[in-house]
Design a protein around this motif. Structure first.
Motif, PDB file in Angstrom:
ATOM      1  N   LYS A 453      -3.438  11.900 -54.931  1.00  0.00           N
ATOM      2  CA  LYS A 453      -3.897  12.954 -53.745  1.00  0.00           C
ATOM      3  C   LYS A 453      -5.074  13.320 -53.939  1.00  0.00           C
ATOM      4  CE  LYS A 453      -0.186  13.092 -50.791  1.00  0.00           C
ATOM      5  NZ  LYS A 453      -0.565  12.684 -49.345  1.00  0.00           N
ATOM      6  N   HIS A 454      -5.977  13.411 -55.293  1.00  0.00           N
ATOM      7  CA  HIS A 454      -7.054  13.780 -55.663  1.00  0.00           C
ATOM      8  C   HIS A 454      -8.214  12.721 -55.570  1.00  0.00           C
ATOM      9  CE1 HIS A 454      -4.439  16.966 -57.515  1.00  0.00           C
ATOM     10  NE2 HIS A 454      -5.298  17.886 -56.984  1.00  0.00           N
ATOM     11  N   ALA A 455      -7.834  11.580 -54.998  1.00  0.00           N
ATOM     12  CA  ALA A 455      -8.340  10.633 -54.948  1.00  0.00           C
ATOM     13  C   ALA A 455      -9.464  10.672 -53.701  1.00  0.00           C
ATOM     14  CB  ALA A 455      -8.169   9.106 -55.030  1.00  0.00           C
ATOM     15  N   GLY A 456     -10.326  11.810 -53.652  1.00  0.00           N
ATOM     16  CA  GLY A 456     -11.291  11.950 -52.661  1.00  0.00           C
ATOM     17  C   GLY A 456     -12.871  11.604 -52.788  1.00  0.00           C
ATOM     18  N   LEU A 457     -13.784  12.083 -52.118  1.00  0.00           N
ATOM     19  CA  LEU A 457     -15.131  11.741 -52.202  1.00  0.00           C
ATOM     20  C   LEU A 457     -15.847  12.898 -52.770  1.00  0.00           C
ATOM     21  CD1 LEU A 457     -15.635   9.559 -49.205  1.00  0.00           C
ATOM     22  CD2 LEU A 457     -15.224   8.585 -51.390  1.00  0.00           C
ATOM     23  N   ILE A 458     -16.883  12.537 -53.695  1.00  0.00           N
ATOM     24  CA  ILE A 458     -17.667  13.806 -53.932  1.00  0.00           C
ATOM     25  C   ILE A 458     -19.171  13.430 -53.142  1.00  0.00           C
ATOM     26  CG2 ILE A 458     -19.263  14.529 -55.731  1.00  0.00           C
ATOM     27  CD1 ILE A 458     -17.249  13.067 -57.852  1.00  0.00           C
ATOM     28  N   TYR A 459     -19.457  14.330 -52.519  1.00  0.00           N
ATOM     29  CA  TYR A 459     -20.714  14.390 -51.719  1.00  0.00           C
ATOM     30  C   TYR A 459     -21.760  15.051 -52.424  1.00  0.00           C
ATOM     31  CZ  TYR A 459     -17.846  12.700 -47.731  1.00  0.00           C
ATOM     32  OH  TYR A 459     -16.931  11.944 -47.084  1.00  0.00           O
ATOM     33  N   ILE A 460     -22.978  14.227 -52.576  1.00  0.00           N
ATOM     34  CA  ILE A 460     -24.201  14.827 -53.482  1.00  0.00           C
ATOM     35  C   ILE A 460     -25.162  14.667 -52.750  1.00  0.00           C
ATOM     36  CG2 ILE A 460     -25.585  14.572 -55.486  1.00  0.00           C
ATOM     37  CD1 ILE A 460     -23.082  13.490 -56.619  1.00  0.00           C
TER      38      ILE A 460
END
Length: 505
Positions: A453-460
């Motif tokens: 469930k933690h397979a999200g996206l990092i936005y930088i």
């Protein structure tokens, strides 16, 4: 190209998933007279390395302007919980949820904020979904190579709540009807209806309750005197996959227009350990006769990768592993624009050098390239780039014990903003590689106790000025120019030994 799932406003982004990390919190106890639970139903989806629990609360407000509801978990359940989300029934929008007690408290409280405060006698149905990691254990702990696997799960029979509950029940749903046993005790009859059994099995479901008229149970005294442990012993014909360590490196290259991902994965079969020695003949027989093979033995792993992935590679400590199969997918165009690379997924099937039986480990490295244009965009208003980096590649049902993600930005970039998909530890470093002069800014994310469930996206968000873009080619040009000047100077210098002909004459 728009970023996949890019939020419209950075300031409005709210992290709903709760990552349980040690913290120092202090909050006033919840008011037990604020709500009443008309009905509470907890459904536990039994699994392998992870267990999903869905609890439905039908609540009635006993006061005007009630805007905060408090959930409660025991200390043991809270320590196992890796992911948490709360919604109103029928809504897809998660509600704001935060922990309001310290991790060493016997009862963990979580405050939920309603979008609109409830009036007196107004009702609402809340759905709390949690995922526990390593909650089920193999029973027996060891099995032979040709024997099936069974797991056991235990928890408290009463759903803890600071509010009075009119009726509640708890359901265990096994992956198959083959349930070895379940705890059935007469001590549960205190809150049970006189004419009903406290526990009933129907197919693959074991139901405890209904239990009626339970006073506020989120107290250490209730847990000590009234709470009872119940559990289910069930057959599990799948692999219990754990990733003890995952080290991801994501490197962004503007000159190559490329996003490189490399994962170093420690994989473990956390099921029942092998009893005795591994028999190669038995393994070959199971390959010839698949109906005799035990499904809890890990033979391959399938990764769902984004579209447009290219040049995948897979190797372990020995070297390159050729037993893999890659099925690429490409993005499609909608109204002349490319779709998100996450809408269509590529498939990469990896087969280890040997089957992973219970307790066995396997370490390998997986890497691939992706077009940077699929994951990055340029914001002309800010004069900055916004890039999305996948936090991890999910293995369905796997538990991740320790994850570290390192994102390497282009050389001389300046970081404007970092938005991880959930609360995590962040470190900043400088990374040097070939032909670098000032180094590349590097952001390191560290987390523990994760699930798929933690397979999200990092936005930088970062900026790279024109000078930074030209710094590397200028450095390369200066290096070649210096080399040519040195070579020219050596050609003009005569190092031969000459004799004086006049003196000889």
């Amino acid at each position: 190209m728009l970023l996949p799932h890019l939020p419209s406003s950075w300031a409005a982004l709210t992290f709903i998933a709760v990552l349980l990390v040690p913290s120092s919190l202090s909050a006033t106890p919840p008011n037990p007279a604020a709500f009443e639970n008309s009905a509470v139903v907890r459904s536990i989806e039994l699994g392998g390395a992870t267990t999903q629990i869905t609890t439905s609360y039908t609540v009635r407000s006993l006061q005007n302007k009630n805007g905060v509801y408090v959930f409660a978990l025991s200390k043991d359940d809270a320590s196992k919980t890796s992911w948490m989300e709360a919604k109103l029934k029928g809504s897809n929008t998660p509600l704001e949820l935060k922990r309001s007690t310290d991790t060493d408290e016997p009862i963990a409280f979580y405050e939920l904020s309603f979008p609109k405060a409830l009036k007196n006698n107004e009702t609402a149905t809340l759905v709390l979904t949690t995922i526990q990691a390593h909650a089920s254990e193999p029973l027996p702990a060891t099995v032979r190579q040709n024997e099936p696997q069974a797991l056991a799960y235990e928890t408290g029979v009463y759903v803890l709540s600071p509010y009075d509950t009119v009726i509640q029940r708890i359901k265990f749903k096994s992956p198959s009807p083959d349930i070895v046993s379940f705890i059935d005790t007469s001590e549960l009859s205190k809150f049970a209806e006189p004419d009903n059994k406290p526990a009933v099995k129907s197919g693959s479901t074991v139901t405890y309750g209904p239990f009626r008229n339970i006073r506020g149970s989120a107290t250490p005294l209730f847990v000590k005197d009234e709470q009872q442990l119940v559990g289910v012993h069930y057959m599990y014909d799948n692999t219990v996959i754990t990733v003890p360590e995952l080290r991801r490196s994501a490197e962004i290259s503007h000159w190559g227009s490329n996003l490189n991902i490399e994962d170093k994965v420690w994989l473990k079969n956390d099921g029942a350990k092998l009893k005795g020695h591994f028999a190669r003949i038995e393994h070959l027989r199971q390959q010839v006769q698949p109906q005799t093979a035990q499904p809890h033995v890990l033979k391959d792993v399938v990764f769902d990768l984004p579209a447009n992935v290219r040049d995948p590679y897979y190797y372990d400590t020995i070297g390159n592993v050729s037993t893999s199969r890659f099925r690429p997918a490409t993005t499609r165009k909608v109204a002349g624009k490319k779709s998100s690379p996450l809408e269509r997924l590529s498939s990469l099937e990896l087969r280890p050098r040997y089957p992973l039986l219970g307790g066995w480990n396997y370490t390998f490295t997986l890497g691939y390239d992706m077009p940077l244009e699929d994951w990055a965009s340029y914001d002309a208003a800010q004069g900055a780039y916004i890039v999305a980096v996948p936090f991890l590649t999910a293995i369905p049902g796997a538990a991740y014990d320790d994850v570290e993600v390192k994102v390497v930005l282009p050389e001389a970039a300046s970081i404007v903003e970092v938005q991880p998909p959930f609360d995590t530890d962040i470190e900043y470093q400088t990374h040097y590689t070939f032909l670098d002069t000032v180094g590349r800014p590097t952001i390191i994310f560290k987390s523990k106790n994760l699930t798929d469930k933690h397979a999200g996206l990092i936005y930088i968000t970062y900026k790279v000025d024109v000078r930074a873009h030209l710094e590397k080619p200028l450095a390369v040009a200066a290096g070649f120019l210096g080399l040519f000047l040195v070579a020219t100077a050596f050609r003009r210098v005569d190092l031969r030994i000459h004799t004086n002909k006049k003196k000889q004459a």
